[in-house]
Design a protein around this motif. Structure first.
Motif, PDB file in Angstrom:
ATOM      1  N   GLY A 116       0.787  -1.221   0.000  1.00 39.67           N
ATOM      2  CA  GLY A 116       0.000   0.000   0.000  1.00 39.67           C
ATOM      3  C   GLY A 116       0.817   1.267   0.000  1.00 39.67           C
ATOM      4  N   ALA A 117       2.125   1.181   0.249  1.00 36.80           N
ATOM      5  CA  ALA A 117       2.974   2.373   0.310  1.00 36.80           C
ATOM      6  C   ALA A 117       3.880   2.497  -0.910  1.00 36.80           C
ATOM      7  CB  ALA A 117       3.825   2.352   1.583  1.00 36.80           C
ATOM      8  N   GLU A 118       3.624   1.723  -1.950  1.00 39.82           N
ATOM      9  CA  GLU A 118       4.494   1.733  -3.123  1.00 39.82           C
ATOM     10  C   GLU A 118       4.372   3.065  -3.867  1.00 39.82           C
ATOM     11  OE1 GLU A 118       2.674  -2.373  -2.496  1.00 39.82           O
ATOM     12  OE2 GLU A 118       1.902  -0.345  -2.785  1.00 39.82           O
ATOM     13  N   PRO A 119       5.479   3.785  -4.040  1.00 35.26           N
ATOM     14  CA  PRO A 119       5.415   5.036  -4.801  1.00 35.26           C
ATOM     15  C   PRO A 119       5.256   4.765  -6.298  1.00 35.26           C
ATOM     16  CG  PRO A 119       7.671   4.584  -4.127  1.00 35.26           C
ATOM     17  CD  PRO A 119       6.816   3.531  -3.492  1.00 35.26           C
ATOM     18  N   SER A 120       4.753   5.761  -7.011  1.00 33.75           N
ATOM     19  CA  SER A 120       4.589   5.639  -8.454  1.00 33.75           C
ATOM     20  C   SER A 120       5.893   5.984  -9.162  1.00 33.75           C
ATOM     21  CB  SER A 120       3.475   6.571  -8.935  1.00 33.75           C
ATOM     22  OG  SER A 120       2.237   6.239  -8.339  1.00 33.75           O
ATOM     23  N   VAL A 121       6.000   5.528 -10.400  1.00 36.22           N
ATOM     24  CA  VAL A 121       7.152   5.820 -11.264  1.00 36.22           C
ATOM     25  C   VAL A 121       6.616   6.232 -12.625  1.00 36.22           C
ATOM     26  CG1 VAL A 121       9.136   4.837 -12.483  1.00 36.22           C
ATOM     27  CG2 VAL A 121       8.744   4.271 -10.092  1.00 36.22           C
ATOM     28  N   PRO A 122       7.059   7.345 -13.189  1.00 34.67           N
ATOM     29  CA  PRO A 122       6.628   7.704 -14.548  1.00 34.67           C
ATOM     30  C   PRO A 122       6.947   6.592 -15.535  1.00 34.67           C
ATOM     31  CG  PRO A 122       7.748   9.554 -13.506  1.00 34.67           C
ATOM     32  CD  PRO A 122       7.933   8.378 -12.595  1.00 34.67           C
ATOM     33  N   GLY A 123       5.946   6.070 -16.166  1.00 36.86           N
ATOM     34  CA  GLY A 123       6.139   4.973 -17.106  1.00 36.86           C
ATOM     35  C   GLY A 123       6.093   3.600 -16.495  1.00 36.86           C
ATOM     36  N   GLY A 124       6.250   3.491 -15.172  1.00 38.79           N
ATOM     37  CA  GLY A 124       6.161   2.208 -14.498  1.00 38.79           C
ATOM     38  C   GLY A 124       7.508   1.616 -14.141  1.00 38.79           C
ATOM     39  N   TYR A 125       7.491   0.642 -13.221  1.00 43.40           N
ATOM     40  CA  TYR A 125       8.706  -0.045 -12.780  1.00 43.40           C
ATOM     41  C   TYR A 125       9.192  -1.001 -13.861  1.00 43.40           C
ATOM     42  CZ  TYR A 125       8.032   1.635  -8.001  1.00 43.40           C
ATOM     43  OH  TYR A 125       7.900   2.417  -6.888  1.00 43.40           O
ATOM     44  N   ALA A 126      10.509  -1.193 -13.896  1.00 42.14           N
ATOM     45  CA  ALA A 126      11.103  -2.119 -14.861  1.00 42.14           C
ATOM     46  C   ALA A 126      10.901  -3.573 -14.449  1.00 42.14           C
ATOM     47  CB  ALA A 126      12.590  -1.825 -15.024  1.00 42.14           C
ATOM     48  N   CYS A 127      10.725  -3.809 -13.151  1.00 44.04           N
ATOM     49  CA  CYS A 127      10.520  -5.167 -12.638  1.00 44.04           C
ATOM     50  C   CYS A 127       9.878  -5.048 -11.262  1.00 44.04           C
ATOM     51  CB  CYS A 127      11.851  -5.917 -12.548  1.00 44.04           C
ATOM     52  SG  CYS A 127      11.720  -7.643 -11.998  1.00 44.04           S
ATOM     53  N   VAL A 128       9.077  -6.048 -10.884  1.00 46.37           N
ATOM     54  CA  VAL A 128       8.385  -6.041  -9.592  1.00 46.37           C
ATOM     55  C   VAL A 128       8.599  -7.391  -8.920  1.00 46.37           C
ATOM     56  CG1 VAL A 128       6.176  -5.817  -8.403  1.00 46.37           C
ATOM     57  CG2 VAL A 128       6.629  -4.430 -10.436  1.00 46.37           C
ATOM     58  N   LEU A 129       9.010  -7.359  -7.644  1.00 45.90           N
ATOM     59  CA  LEU A 129       9.161  -8.569  -6.840  1.00 45.90           C
ATOM     60  C   LEU A 129       8.173  -8.508  -5.685  1.00 45.90           C
ATOM     61  CD1 LEU A 129      13.068  -8.825  -6.563  1.00 45.90           C
ATOM     62  CD2 LEU A 129      11.579  -9.636  -8.411  1.00 45.90           C
ATOM     63  N   LEU A 130       7.369  -9.546  -5.545  1.00 45.77           N
ATOM     64  CA  LEU A 130       6.368  -9.616  -4.473  1.00 45.77           C
ATOM     65  C   LEU A 130       6.838 -10.657  -3.464  1.00 45.77           C
ATOM     66  CD1 LEU A 130       3.166  -9.623  -6.730  1.00 45.77           C
ATOM     67  CD2 LEU A 130       4.295  -7.655  -5.677  1.00 45.77           C
ATOM     68  N   LEU A 131       7.332 -10.203  -2.314  1.00 45.07           N
ATOM     69  CA  LEU A 131       7.863 -11.089  -1.282  1.00 45.07           C
ATOM     70  C   LEU A 131       6.851 -11.273  -0.149  1.00 45.07           C
ATOM     71  CD1 LEU A 131      11.513  -9.691  -0.963  1.00 45.07           C
ATOM     72  CD2 LEU A 131      10.608 -11.341  -2.615  1.00 45.07           C
ATOM     73  N   ASP A 132       7.161 -12.202   0.735  1.00 48.73           N
ATOM     74  CA  ASP A 132       6.417 -12.415   1.991  1.00 48.73           C
ATOM     75  C   ASP A 132       4.966 -12.824   1.761  1.00 48.73           C
ATOM     76  OD1 ASP A 132       8.745 -11.633   3.253  1.00 48.73           O
ATOM     77  OD2 ASP A 132       8.091  -9.561   3.524  1.00 48.73           O
ATOM     78  N   GLY A 133       4.681 -13.457   0.632  1.00 52.65           N
ATOM     79  CA  GLY A 133       3.306 -13.871   0.371  1.00 52.65           C
ATOM     80  C   GLY A 133       2.778 -14.856   1.395  1.00 52.65           C
ATOM     81  N   GLU A 134       3.612 -15.820   1.794  1.00 54.43           N
ATOM     82  CA  GLU A 134       3.174 -16.807   2.784  1.00 54.43           C
ATOM     83  C   GLU A 134       2.863 -16.148   4.114  1.00 54.43           C
ATOM     84  OE1 GLU A 134       6.461 -19.505   2.705  1.00 54.43           O
ATOM     85  OE2 GLU A 134       5.402 -20.903   1.378  1.00 54.43           O
ATOM     86  N   ARG A 135       3.664 -15.133   4.489  1.00 57.84           N
ATOM     87  CA  ARG A 135       3.415 -14.435   5.747  1.00 57.84           C
ATOM     88  C   ARG A 135       2.094 -13.665   5.687  1.00 57.84           C
ATOM     89  NH1 ARG A 135       8.117 -10.616   7.150  1.00 57.84           N
ATOM     90  NH2 ARG A 135       9.178 -12.629   7.141  1.00 57.84           N
ATOM     91  N   LEU A 136       1.815 -13.036   4.550  1.00 55.66           N
ATOM     92  CA  LEU A 136       0.565 -12.301   4.420  1.00 55.66           C
ATOM     93  C   LEU A 136      -0.636 -13.232   4.475  1.00 55.66           C
ATOM     94  CD1 LEU A 136       1.538  -9.790   1.585  1.00 55.66           C
ATOM     95  CD2 LEU A 136       1.109  -9.232   3.975  1.00 55.66           C
ATOM     96  N   LEU A 137      -0.518 -14.377   3.845  1.00 54.89           N
ATOM     97  CA  LEU A 137      -1.642 -15.316   3.832  1.00 54.89           C
ATOM     98  C   LEU A 137      -1.799 -16.067   5.144  1.00 54.89           C
ATOM     99  CD1 LEU A 137      -1.199 -16.801   0.246  1.00 54.89           C
ATOM    100  CD2 LEU A 137      -3.083 -15.366   1.038  1.00 54.89           C
ATOM    101  N   ALA A 138      -0.792 -16.011   6.030  1.00 51.28           N
ATOM    102  CA  ALA A 138      -0.860 -16.740   7.299  1.00 51.28           C
ATOM    103  C   ALA A 138      -1.783 -16.071   8.306  1.00 51.28           C
ATOM    104  CB  ALA A 138       0.539 -16.888   7.897  1.00 51.28           C
ATOM    105  N   ARG A 139      -2.136 -14.788   8.066  1.00 49.59           N
ATOM    106  CA  ARG A 139      -3.073 -14.124   8.966  1.00 49.59           C
ATOM    107  C   ARG A 139      -4.438 -14.808   8.878  1.00 49.59           C
ATOM    108  NH1 ARG A 139      -4.455  -9.650   6.823  1.00 49.59           N
ATOM    109  NH2 ARG A 139      -5.313  -8.714   8.713  1.00 49.59           N
ATOM    110  N   GLU A 140      -5.235 -14.631   9.926  1.00 49.33           N
ATOM    111  CA  GLU A 140      -6.565 -15.216   9.938  1.00 49.33           C
ATOM    112  C   GLU A 140      -7.603 -14.117   9.817  1.00 49.33           C
ATOM    113  OE1 GLU A 140      -7.248 -17.767  13.211  1.00 49.33           O
ATOM    114  OE2 GLU A 140      -5.565 -19.093  12.767  1.00 49.33           O
ATOM    115  N   GLY A 141      -8.651 -14.414   9.096  1.00 47.71           N
ATOM    116  CA  GLY A 141      -9.720 -13.450   8.888  1.00 47.71           C
ATOM    117  C   GLY A 141     -10.456 -13.768   7.607  1.00 47.71           C
ATOM    118  N   LEU A 142     -11.664 -13.258   7.502  1.00 46.60           N
ATOM    119  CA  LEU A 142     -12.489 -13.549   6.336  1.00 46.60           C
ATOM    120  C   LEU A 142     -11.893 -12.982   5.057  1.00 46.60           C
ATOM    121  CD1 LEU A 142     -16.221 -13.079   7.395  1.00 46.60           C
ATOM    122  CD2 LEU A 142     -15.024 -15.188   6.875  1.00 46.60           C
TER     123      LEU A 142
END
Length: 660
Positions: free
Chosen positions: A474-500
């Motif tokens: 949610g805090a990712e800054p914008s870049v004119p034209g967009g980022y050259a590459c994107v890495l999404l880390l910690d997915g397992e940690r994000l999904l480990a939370r509990e909630g609907l």
């Protein structure tokens, strides 16, 4: 003939949540018009209450003698008729009080703004507008929907778009360009538009997109960063001519000369939940407002919320998707597959590391992580026990290496910490936050500029130069034209939370970050497989929302049903549940004790009910609240005073289903 003003009192008491009739003295008849602020006597002439005039009639309903309006505070009508109707409907839907909603819609009085509005040139009109074609969708589809005042769930364009000129490029997110272009069609017909977005970064992006297609006089901001004076000026400006009102939650209550469009970006964001009574979600405000006004309605998102998916499957919303637009190239990778050295410490597989290293030679690379700070938590260096705050019991964290430990909940500094288990005084970090990840990436990408963006170091934009940007969700800054590459880390940690809403929230985090990449940029989803990874790789994001909704229907959980949270004494909660009768769906969840409540003995119960019974349930629960609030008790010595409320009601409450 007696002139009667029907007013709504500025009071949070539910027993006063109705219109009261007051006689209008002859000397106040010219100024006492619908929408103005007035002062009226309440019970006795010595006690005055603030109020808004809702309507003025020739005769009242009360057969006896009426009290007179004491004062017209200002001749400026600040409460538009449609906003009163909206506030009344929203309050009734949430079993709340209309004056609480009006506090969200109407700022406190600002004399300077009112004087400037009264002194305005009434003959002036803003420049006319030429509509801008909506790009990224089949020719004329979105324009036709706006003309027919239709309703749609719109899949956003998943990459930045240039809405400027060749000499002056203006790069904005795809969704912002779509909303700006759609708003230009509405304003060109001299109709107003209301556009609600989650936070200040989105407001900035949307404003830039709008100013590229509309004159500044047609754009009005309503957001939390404004002063009361700025909000008052914006409110009066929106009542004068057709404008585009943009902002966060408060924008949904902006007045409009003739409303032609209501739109929301990323309605699943938690920022849209109002933290004050009656705790309404901006999405519900938008639904009520379009039902009252007949305006077009758009919900834009990359990953659709289950609430919008429900409306799609009911065929209440139609679906619109971009036409011949490149989607992000999402590549799921196994965690640590072939990783070596500093890349492994930064949790980056070798394939993703090589792609990021090559991309960083040409432009910025985005690395999304789950948590800010140096580590995700602190433990005792001797026994490994998790460190907690002495003040509130919350987890301790460290914003950066060598910093004094600090509570993540209350912010208290843990100076002189001693482990309650072994008495040790040393702490060590566990997990990896944004700052620690940045440190590791600094070693993995020598000579490359490393930028950290999180809640304590917000960034709106970074230049399109080689860099590695480590940002929390949610805090990712914008870049004119967009980022050259994107890495999404910690997915397992994000999904480990509990909630609907964990899965749909995580999909929003991922897709919003992926959409900040340039067209054709590679997006690496690290450590995630299964259906979510397949949906991301194919960019077919309606499937997870549908599957979630199927599970919710089977369990009778929202949004398949509505819920009401009842908090108070055991006797009051039990009586309220019994009053609902057959409207309750499934078993009542609770009552259970609420240990964090300041009143001892407080319990909470959750009831579920069908949407068709919403009005009945809200009215029944509000009647119970009024009955409990209106009782008096006799104290020793014969004194009588009103008892503290023994029942609190909150409809559509998400907190009991979410892990803190």
């Amino acid at each position: 003939m007696t002139t009667v003003a029907r007013v709504v009192l500025d009071s949070p008491l539910p027993q006063l949540d109705r219109l009261f009739d007051y006689r209008v003295p002859a000397e106040l008849e010219d100024d006492c018009v619908p929408g103005v602020r007035v002062k009226v006597p309440l019970r006795t002439g010595a006690r005055m209450s603030d109020a808004y005039v809702v309507e003025v009639v020739s005769e009242g309903d009360w057969p006896g003698e009426l009290s007179a309006v004491e004062q017209v505070v200002s001749p400026v009508p600040v409460l538009a008729p449609e906003i009163w109707s909206l506030a009344r409907a929203v309050a009734d839907r949430a079993a709340g009080v209309a004056s609480d909603v009006l506090r969200l819609a109407v700022p406190t009085r600002q004399v300077r703004a009112e004087k400037a509005w009264l002194a305005r040139d009434t003959a002036w009109s803003p420049p006319s507008v030429e509509p801008t074609p909506v790009t990224g969708y089949a020719d004329g589809v979105l324009e036709a929907l706006l003309a027919d005042r239709g309703r749609a769930a719109v899949d956003a364009v998943p990459h930045p778009v240039d809405v400027g000129t060749a000499d002056d490029p203006v790069w904005v997110p795809g969704w912002a360009a779509t909303l700006a272009q759609a708003a230009s069609h509405v304003v060109a017909r001299e109709q107003s538009a209301v556009l609600a977005v989650p936070d200040f970064r989105d407001v900035t992006d949307l404003e830039r997109a709008l100013l590229a297609v509309l004159p500044p006089e047609r754009v009005v901001r309503f957001d939390a960063k404004q002063t009361n004076g700025q909000r008052a000026k914006a409110l009066l400006q929106a009542r004068t001519h057709a404008v585009v009102a943009i902002g966060n939650r408060t924008a949904a209550f902006a007045p409009a000369t003739e409303l032609g469009l209501v739109a929301m970006w990323d309605d699943g964001d938690a920022s849209f939940v109002e933290p004050r009574a009656p705790y309404v979600h901006t999405r519900d405000v938008a639904l009520v407002r379009t039902a009252q006004s007949g305006a077009a309605l758009l919900f834009l998102a990359h990953a659709r919320s289950t609430d919008v998916q429900r409306l799609v499957e009911l065929h209440w919303l139609q679906e619109l998707a971009p036409h011949r637009v490149p989607t992000p190239r999402v590549i799921p990778t196994a965690q640590q597959a072939g990783a070596e050295g500093f890349a492994a410490q930064a949790r980056i597989p070798s394939t993703a590391w090589r792609a990021a290293r090559e991309a960083s030679q040409h432009g910025p690379v985005l690395v999304q992580v789950a948590n800010p700070g140096f580590g995700t938590g602190l433990v005792c260096a001797d026994c490994g026990e998790r460190a907690h705050c002495r003040v509130c019991g919350g987890p301790l964290g460290s914003p950066h290496r060598g910093a004094t430990p600090q509570c993540r909940f209350c912010g208290a500094l843990a100076v002189g910490f001693r482990c309650p288990t072994c008495g040790g005084g040393k702490l060590k970090p566990v997990g990896q936050g944004a700052q620690r990840t940045a440190d590791e990436l600094g070693r993995a990408f020598p000579g490359t500029r490393i930028v950290v963006a999180d809640g304590s170091r917000p960034l709106d934009e970074v230049p399109a130069r080689p860099a590695v940007v480590v940002a929390t969700r949610g805090a990712e800054p914008s870049v004119p034209g967009g980022y050259a590459c994107v890495l999404l880390l910690d997915g397992e940690r994000l999904l480990a939370r509990e909630g609907l809403r964990v899965q749909e929230d995580v999909l929003r985090f991922w897709t919003n970050a992926a959409a900040k990449g340039a067209p054709g940029a590679e997006v690496y989803l690290v450590g995630i497989g299964g259906k979510l990874a397949t949906a991301m790789a194919l960019w077919r994001l309606d499937g997870p929302a549908h599957d979630e909704l199927v599970d919710r229907r089977a369990l009778h959980f929202p949004p398949a049903v509505r819920v009401a949270t009842l908090t108070g004494t055991d006797e009051a909660v039990t009586a309220a549940v019994e009053a609902l009768g057959d409207a309750v769906v499934g078993a009542v969840l609770g009552p259970v004790p609420v240990p964090e409540d300041p009143v001892p003995g407080t319990v909470r119960a959750i009831v579920r009910f069908a949407y068709a019974h919403g009005a009945e349930v809200a009215a029944t629960l509000k009647a119970e609240v009024i009955r409990r609030s209106s009782t008096r008790r006799v104290l020793p010595g014969g004194n009588r005073r009103r008892a503290a409320p023994t029942l609190r009601v909150r409809l559509d409450d998400a907190e009991p289903f979410t892990e803190v």
